[in-house]
Design a protein around this motif. Structure first.
Motif, PDB file in Angstrom:
ATOM      1  N   LYS A 140       0.808  -1.217   0.000  1.00  0.00           N
ATOM      2  CA  LYS A 140       0.000   0.000   0.000  1.00  0.00           C
ATOM      3  C   LYS A 140       0.839   1.263   0.000  1.00  0.00           C
ATOM      4  O   LYS A 140       0.328   2.349  -0.273  1.00  0.00           O
ATOM      5  CB  LYS A 140      -0.946   0.001   1.201  1.00  0.00           C
ATOM      6  CG  LYS A 140      -2.070  -1.020   1.083  1.00  0.00           C
ATOM      7  CD  LYS A 140      -2.990  -0.958   2.275  1.00  0.00           C
ATOM      8  CE  LYS A 140      -4.107  -1.993   2.143  1.00  0.00           C
ATOM      9  NZ  LYS A 140      -5.014  -1.983   3.323  1.00  0.00           N
ATOM     10  N   THR A 141       2.124   1.144   0.308  1.00  0.00           N
ATOM     11  CA  THR A 141       3.005   2.308   0.280  1.00  0.00           C
ATOM     12  C   THR A 141       4.110   2.150  -0.755  1.00  0.00           C
ATOM     13  O   THR A 141       5.099   2.874  -0.736  1.00  0.00           O
ATOM     14  CB  THR A 141       3.638   2.546   1.676  1.00  0.00           C
ATOM     15  OG1 THR A 141       4.355   1.369   2.078  1.00  0.00           O
ATOM     16  CG2 THR A 141       2.561   2.872   2.696  1.00  0.00           C
ATOM     17  N   ASP A 142       3.936   1.221  -1.686  1.00  0.00           N
ATOM     18  CA  ASP A 142       4.957   0.960  -2.707  1.00  0.00           C
ATOM     19  C   ASP A 142       4.277   0.426  -3.960  1.00  0.00           C
ATOM     20  O   ASP A 142       4.019  -0.772  -4.069  1.00  0.00           O
ATOM     21  CB  ASP A 142       5.994  -0.037  -2.180  1.00  0.00           C
ATOM     22  CG  ASP A 142       7.123  -0.303  -3.170  1.00  0.00           C
ATOM     23  OD1 ASP A 142       7.184   0.384  -4.213  1.00  0.00           O
ATOM     24  OD2 ASP A 142       7.931  -1.215  -2.906  1.00  0.00           O
TER      25      ASP A 142
ATOM     26  N   ASP B 172       6.370   5.776  -3.092  1.00  0.00           N
ATOM     27  CA  ASP B 172       7.509   5.140  -2.439  1.00  0.00           C
ATOM     28  C   ASP B 172       7.539   5.628  -0.999  1.00  0.00           C
ATOM     29  O   ASP B 172       8.091   6.690  -0.701  1.00  0.00           O
ATOM     30  CB  ASP B 172       8.807   5.494  -3.167  1.00  0.00           C
ATOM     31  CG  ASP B 172      10.027   4.783  -2.569  1.00  0.00           C
ATOM     32  OD1 ASP B 172       9.844   3.958  -1.652  1.00  0.00           O
ATOM     33  OD2 ASP B 172      11.144   5.057  -3.028  1.00  0.00           O
ATOM     34  N   GLY B 173       6.926   4.867  -0.120  1.00  0.00           N
ATOM     35  CA  GLY B 173       6.829   5.282   1.267  1.00  0.00           C
ATOM     36  C   GLY B 173       5.905   6.477   1.415  1.00  0.00           C
ATOM     37  O   GLY B 173       4.708   6.384   1.171  1.00  0.00           O
ATOM     38  N   ALA B 174       6.464   7.618   1.774  1.00  0.00           N
ATOM     39  CA  ALA B 174       5.666   8.824   1.989  1.00  0.00           C
ATOM     40  C   ALA B 174       5.851   9.841   0.872  1.00  0.00           C
ATOM     41  O   ALA B 174       5.478  11.005   1.018  1.00  0.00           O
ATOM     42  CB  ALA B 174       6.026   9.457   3.339  1.00  0.00           C
ATOM     43  N   VAL B 175       6.424   9.416  -0.266  1.00  0.00           N
ATOM     44  CA  VAL B 175       6.670  10.331  -1.379  1.00  0.00           C
ATOM     45  C   VAL B 175       5.961   9.823  -2.624  1.00  0.00           C
ATOM     46  O   VAL B 175       6.091   8.652  -2.996  1.00  0.00           O
ATOM     47  CB  VAL B 175       8.178  10.474  -1.662  1.00  0.00           C
ATOM     48  CG1 VAL B 175       8.414  11.376  -2.874  1.00  0.00           C
ATOM     49  CG2 VAL B 175       8.908  11.018  -0.441  1.00  0.00           C
TER      50      VAL B 175
ATOM     51  N   SER C  37       7.688  16.912 -17.385  1.00  0.00           N
ATOM     52  CA  SER C  37       7.899  17.338 -16.004  1.00  0.00           C
ATOM     53  C   SER C  37       7.768  16.174 -15.029  1.00  0.00           C
ATOM     54  O   SER C  37       7.007  15.235 -15.250  1.00  0.00           O
ATOM     55  CB  SER C  37       6.890  18.427 -15.619  1.00  0.00           C
ATOM     56  OG  SER C  37       5.562  17.920 -15.656  1.00  0.00           O
ATOM     57  N   ILE C  38       8.528  16.239 -13.956  1.00  0.00           N
ATOM     58  CA  ILE C  38       8.448  15.286 -12.858  1.00  0.00           C
ATOM     59  C   ILE C  38       8.179  16.078 -11.582  1.00  0.00           C
ATOM     60  O   ILE C  38       8.884  17.052 -11.291  1.00  0.00           O
ATOM     61  CB  ILE C  38       9.750  14.478 -12.711  1.00  0.00           C
ATOM     62  CG1 ILE C  38       9.972  13.618 -13.960  1.00  0.00           C
ATOM     63  CG2 ILE C  38       9.698  13.593 -11.470  1.00  0.00           C
ATOM     64  CD1 ILE C  38      11.262  12.813 -13.917  1.00  0.00           C
ATOM     65  N   ARG C  39       7.151  15.665 -10.862  1.00  0.00           N
ATOM     66  CA  ARG C  39       6.779  16.376  -9.647  1.00  0.00           C
ATOM     67  C   ARG C  39       6.773  15.407  -8.477  1.00  0.00           C
ATOM     68  O   ARG C  39       6.222  14.314  -8.583  1.00  0.00           O
ATOM     69  CB  ARG C  39       5.385  17.005  -9.795  1.00  0.00           C
ATOM     70  CG  ARG C  39       4.977  17.891  -8.622  1.00  0.00           C
ATOM     71  CD  ARG C  39       3.667  18.592  -8.932  1.00  0.00           C
ATOM     72  NE  ARG C  39       2.558  17.656  -8.983  1.00  0.00           N
ATOM     73  CZ  ARG C  39       1.786  17.357  -7.931  1.00  0.00           C
ATOM     74  NH1 ARG C  39       2.021  17.922  -6.763  1.00  0.00           N
ATOM     75  NH2 ARG C  39       0.790  16.514  -8.052  1.00  0.00           N
ATOM     76  N   GLU C  40       7.371  15.807  -7.395  1.00  0.00           N
ATOM     77  CA  GLU C  40       7.371  14.997  -6.178  1.00  0.00           C
ATOM     78  C   GLU C  40       6.646  15.749  -5.072  1.00  0.00           C
ATOM     79  O   GLU C  40       6.747  16.973  -4.973  1.00  0.00           O
ATOM     80  CB  GLU C  40       8.798  14.678  -5.726  1.00  0.00           C
ATOM     81  CG  GLU C  40       9.531  13.701  -6.606  1.00  0.00           C
ATOM     82  CD  GLU C  40      10.855  13.268  -5.997  1.00  0.00           C
ATOM     83  OE1 GLU C  40      11.241  13.830  -4.937  1.00  0.00           O
ATOM     84  OE2 GLU C  40      11.508  12.363  -6.568  1.00  0.00           O
ATOM     85  N   SER C  41       5.910  14.996  -4.253  1.00  0.00           N
ATOM     86  CA  SER C  41       5.227  15.601  -3.119  1.00  0.00           C
ATOM     87  C   SER C  41       5.132  14.577  -2.004  1.00  0.00           C
ATOM     88  O   SER C  41       5.182  13.368  -2.240  1.00  0.00           O
ATOM     89  CB  SER C  41       3.834  16.103  -3.512  1.00  0.00           C
ATOM     90  OG  SER C  41       3.054  15.055  -4.063  1.00  0.00           O
ATOM     91  N   ASP C  42       5.007  15.072  -0.803  1.00  0.00           N
ATOM     92  CA  ASP C  42       4.889  14.200   0.362  1.00  0.00           C
ATOM     93  C   ASP C  42       3.441  13.803   0.586  1.00  0.00           C
ATOM     94  O   ASP C  42       2.522  14.601   0.374  1.00  0.00           O
ATOM     95  CB  ASP C  42       5.422  14.906   1.613  1.00  0.00           C
ATOM     96  CG  ASP C  42       6.917  15.164   1.535  1.00  0.00           C
ATOM     97  OD1 ASP C  42       7.603  14.399   0.844  1.00  0.00           O
ATOM     98  OD2 ASP C  42       7.392  16.132   2.157  1.00  0.00           O
ATOM     99  N   VAL C  43       3.254  12.579   1.017  1.00  0.00           N
ATOM    100  CA  VAL C  43       1.931  12.107   1.411  1.00  0.00           C
ATOM    101  C   VAL C  43       1.759  12.425   2.888  1.00  0.00           C
ATOM    102  O   VAL C  43       2.570  12.002   3.721  1.00  0.00           O
ATOM    103  CB  VAL C  43       1.784  10.592   1.176  1.00  0.00           C
ATOM    104  CG1 VAL C  43       0.423  10.103   1.644  1.00  0.00           C
ATOM    105  CG2 VAL C  43       1.995  10.271  -0.294  1.00  0.00           C
ATOM    106  N   THR C  44       0.730  13.173   3.225  1.00  0.00           N
ATOM    107  CA  THR C  44       0.535  13.574   4.609  1.00  0.00           C
ATOM    108  C   THR C  44       0.199  12.368   5.474  1.00  0.00           C
ATOM    109  O   THR C  44      -0.333  11.359   5.001  1.00  0.00           O
ATOM    110  CB  THR C  44      -0.599  14.604   4.724  1.00  0.00           C
ATOM    111  OG1 THR C  44      -1.793  14.053   4.168  1.00  0.00           O
ATOM    112  CG2 THR C  44      -0.237  15.879   3.983  1.00  0.00           C
ATOM    113  N   ALA C  45       0.514  12.484   6.746  1.00  0.00           N
ATOM    114  CA  ALA C  45       0.382  11.349   7.663  1.00  0.00           C
ATOM    115  C   ALA C  45      -1.056  10.878   7.826  1.00  0.00           C
ATOM    116  O   ALA C  45      -1.297   9.728   8.169  1.00  0.00           O
ATOM    117  CB  ALA C  45       0.969  11.720   9.024  1.00  0.00           C
TER     118      ALA C  45
END
Length: 214
Positions: free
Chosen positions: A76-78, A107-110, A120-128
């Motif tokens: 679920k996180t990968d 990939d984990g929290a990203v 374009s490539i965009r990265e963002s954090d997944v909130t807790a």
């Protein structure tokens, strides 16, 4: 309470979200178990079709929009969801383009998103407090098993080819739930579930599941 989000993606598949809200109770209605969350989904590779209304870019559009996506699900996180078929859109003086090659990778929290139209490539954090899912149809795979009613499921043959540990069958069996004109077909395993058909917005082509046949 955890929130379930699908993230920032081209929103041409709003029909899927509407079907999801109406049909979510149906898939949970006949599932056995308590209020605990389902076990981790097995590792699997799915290929499915997503349908949506007409999409437009400026004054250009494509009707009867359909994309084919491949989901490589490890946990679920990968996972990685990649567009492998998509119609070409005429962008006028900018030429033409499509979503083929577009992907989202958790990939984990990203979460990483690639747009082939502009490279374009965009990265963002997944909130807790959020669970990031591949697309709206998979909300059914992340819900608890608490029964919500007494709507019977019917065993049906589907158009999907499904493999369990390389033991494959065409026209795999599924369970269909229907009410108020909404149809949801799912594949049920050992306390896990994945969508096979979701109204007119989602259709599973194939599933390669790394788990014993239920």
């Amino acid at each position: 309470m955890e929130r379930i989000r699908t993230g920032k993606k081209i929103s041409v598949f709003v029909v899927v979200i509407g079907v999801l809200i109406a049909a979510l109770a149906l898939v949970l209605a006949n599932r056995e178990g308590s209020e605990v969350s389902p076990r981790e989904l097995p590792r699997m590779t799915l290929v499915y079709e997503i349908y949506g209304p007409e999409v437009s870019v400026g004054g250009k559009g494509v009707s009867s929009y359909k994309e084919v996506r491949r989901l490589e699900f490890r946990s679920k996180t990968d996972w990685t969801e990649t567009v492998i078929e998509s119609p070409s859109i005429n962008l006028g003086r900018y030429g033409s383009g499509s979503n083929v090659g577009s992907y989202r990778r958790l990939d984990g929290a990203v979460i990483t998103e690639y747009d082939p139209l502009d490279g374009s490539i965009r990265e963002s954090d997944v909130t807790a407090d959020a669970i990031f899912i591949p697309n709206s149809a998979f909300t059914v795979a992340y819900m608890s098993t608490k029964p919500l009613g007494d709507i019977p499921g019917v065993a049906v043959s589907t158009d999907a080819r499904v493999c369990f540990n390389n033991d494959c069958e065409g026209n795999a069996d599924g369970i269909r739930y229907s009410a108020n004109g909404i149809t949801l077909v799912v594949l049920e395993g050992d306390n896990w579930i994945i969508p096979v058909e979701f109204g007119d917005g989602f259709s599973l082509r194939s599933a390669d599941i790394q788990a014993p046949r239920p």
